[in-house]
Design a protein around this motif. Structure first.
Motif, mmCIF file in Angstrom:
data_model
loop_
_atom_site.group_PDB
_atom_site.id
_atom_site.type_symbol
_atom_site.label_atom_id
_atom_site.label_comp_id
_atom_site.label_asym_id
_atom_site.label_seq_id
_atom_site.Cartn_x
_atom_site.Cartn_y
_atom_site.Cartn_z
ATOM 1 N N ALA A 27 0.632 -1.008 0.711
ATOM 2 C CA ALA A 27 0.238 0.155 0.268
ATOM 3 C C ALA A 27 0.671 1.455 -0.092
ATOM 4 N N GLU A 28 0.190 2.566 -0.142
ATOM 5 C CA GLU A 28 0.771 3.722 -0.502
ATOM 6 C C GLU A 28 1.515 4.185 1.544
ATOM 7 N N GLY A 29 2.534 4.503 1.448
ATOM 8 C CA GLY A 29 3.353 4.798 3.051
ATOM 9 C C GLY A 29 3.716 3.418 3.854
ATOM 10 N N GLU A 30 3.453 1.989 2.882
ATOM 11 C CA GLU A 30 4.027 0.852 3.676
ATOM 12 C C GLU A 30 5.322 0.791 3.575
ATOM 13 N N VAL A 31 6.118 0.211 4.604
ATOM 14 C CA VAL A 31 7.017 -0.555 4.460
ATOM 15 C C VAL A 31 7.064 -2.089 4.832
ATOM 16 N N THR A 175 13.913 7.907 8.684
ATOM 17 C CA THR A 175 13.650 8.480 8.132
ATOM 18 C C THR A 175 12.592 8.837 7.191
ATOM 19 N N LEU A 176 13.002 8.210 5.846
ATOM 20 C CA LEU A 176 12.751 7.840 4.409
ATOM 21 C C LEU A 176 11.056 7.550 5.068
ATOM 22 N N LYS A 177 10.914 6.416 6.599
ATOM 23 C CA LYS A 177 9.472 5.789 6.647
ATOM 24 C C LYS A 177 8.974 7.527 7.413
ATOM 25 N N GLU A 178 9.204 8.191 8.511
ATOM 26 C CA GLU A 178 8.753 8.705 9.311
ATOM 27 C C GLU A 178 8.485 10.391 8.552
ATOM 28 N N GLU A 179 9.554 10.689 7.913
ATOM 29 C CA GLU A 179 9.329 12.017 7.032
ATOM 30 C C GLU A 179 8.986 12.135 5.803
ATOM 31 N N THR A 180 8.500 11.094 5.077
ATOM 32 C CA THR A 180 8.454 10.746 3.971
ATOM 33 C C THR A 180 6.509 10.208 3.599
ATOM 34 N N GLY A 181 6.553 8.708 4.027
ATOM 35 C CA GLY A 181 5.675 8.208 4.149
ATOM 36 C C GLY A 181 5.879 7.030 2.913
ATOM 37 N N MET A 182 6.925 7.948 2.356
ATOM 38 C CA MET A 182 7.143 7.029 0.812
ATOM 39 C C MET A 182 7.153 5.031 0.856
ATOM 40 N N ALA A 183 6.300 4.394 -0.517
ATOM 41 C CA ALA A 183 5.998 3.293 -0.011
ATOM 42 C C ALA A 183 8.250 2.491 -0.118
ATOM 43 N N ILE A 184 8.161 1.509 0.821
ATOM 44 C CA ILE A 184 9.384 0.779 0.013
ATOM 45 C C ILE A 184 8.836 -0.832 0.275
ATOM 46 N N LEU A 185 9.748 -1.309 0.099
ATOM 47 C CA LEU A 185 9.902 -2.590 -0.292
ATOM 48 C C LEU A 185 11.544 -2.815 0.079
ATOM 49 N N LEU A 186 11.706 -4.048 1.199
ATOM 50 C CA LEU A 186 13.154 -3.919 1.730
ATOM 51 C C LEU A 186 13.563 -5.141 1.815
ATOM 52 N N VAL A 187 14.636 -5.832 0.654
ATOM 53 C CA VAL A 187 14.795 -7.806 1.134
ATOM 54 C C VAL A 187 16.403 -7.020 2.458
#
Length: 229
Positions: A27-31, A175-187
């Motif tokens: 989803a939008e803004g989800e990690v 910081t990217l999660k907390e301040e931008t709300g960017m969706a992130i997919l992490l391996v």
């Protein structure tokens, strides 16, 4: 509403099937953490999303666009930013040239990337080939951010780095999660650090998704069965 959706995705390397009906949403803004042992399909899934390899069957949708119909550069322009495994900076370009090579207008510019990673500003005129491994990783993340993506994909962004540099990278991701709300997919293999940032997780085993749920519901038994060495 899902920003990214994979439904029954299958992919092959030649005659060998690498992905078996992989399905998950982001989803939008989800990690979201994509987990599993080495060789279980994580990087193949990322390559499929970024259109770096063909999909044999299944649906791959980003922001209501059918990614199966698009080449990799058009998928990137939709707002998918990749930090690939191995960094892959342009060795003969300096830091500033690397950052601006594929930059697109938007929130992320050289000033904001320099604030996230001050060392890049200090190394602005230094060739990427002369940077340390950690500095190259910061550069790879900064380069992806300057495409101003809606989805940032990080494939083993902390692998092989010194502990203090790893912590710098994790702090930047938080910081990217907390301040931008960017969706992130992490391996990544660092379950403790992932537990501090990831909302959900998907586990791959032999090219198939075998578990998905809130990261906090990932038990030691599941971790030992599917992720641990």
């Amino acid at each position: 509403m899902s920003l990214l959706s994979l439904s029954s995705l299958s992919a092959f390397y030649g005659a060998s099937q690498a992905l078996f009906d992989v399905s998950f949403d982001l989803a939008e803004g989800e990690v979201l953490a994509l987990l599993g042992r080495n060789g279980m399909g994580k990087s193949t899934t990322i390559k499929s999303i970024c259109r770096m390899m063909p999909v044999a069957s299944g649906q791959l949708v980003f922001d209501d666009h059918d990614l199966n119909r698009l080449p990799s550069h058009k998928a990137a322009r939709l707002g998918i930013g990749l930090v690939p495994e191995g960094r892959r900076c342009f060795p003969n370009l300096n830091v500033y040239e690397n950052l601006t090579a594929a930059a697109r207008p938007g929130h992320w510019d050289f000033a904001r990337v320099s604030k996230l990673f001050p060392r890049l500003a200090e190394r602005r005129n230094q060739r990427a080939a002369t940077l340390s491994g950690g500095e190259q990783q910061m550069l790879a993340i900064g380069r992806a951010l300057m495409t101003n993506p809606r989805l940032l994909i990080l494939d083993e962004a902390t692998e092989g780095l010194a502990p203090i540099v790893r912590q710098e990278i994790w702090a930047a991701i938080r910081t990217l999660k907390e301040e931008t709300g960017m969706a992130i997919l992490l391996v990544d293999k660092s379950l403790f650090e992932l537990s501090q940032i990831a909302d959900r997780a998907v586990i791959l085993q032999r090219g198939a998704d075998v578990w998905s749920g809130n990261f906090g519901d990932l038990t030691e038994e599941l971790s030992s069965r599917y992720i641990g060495v």
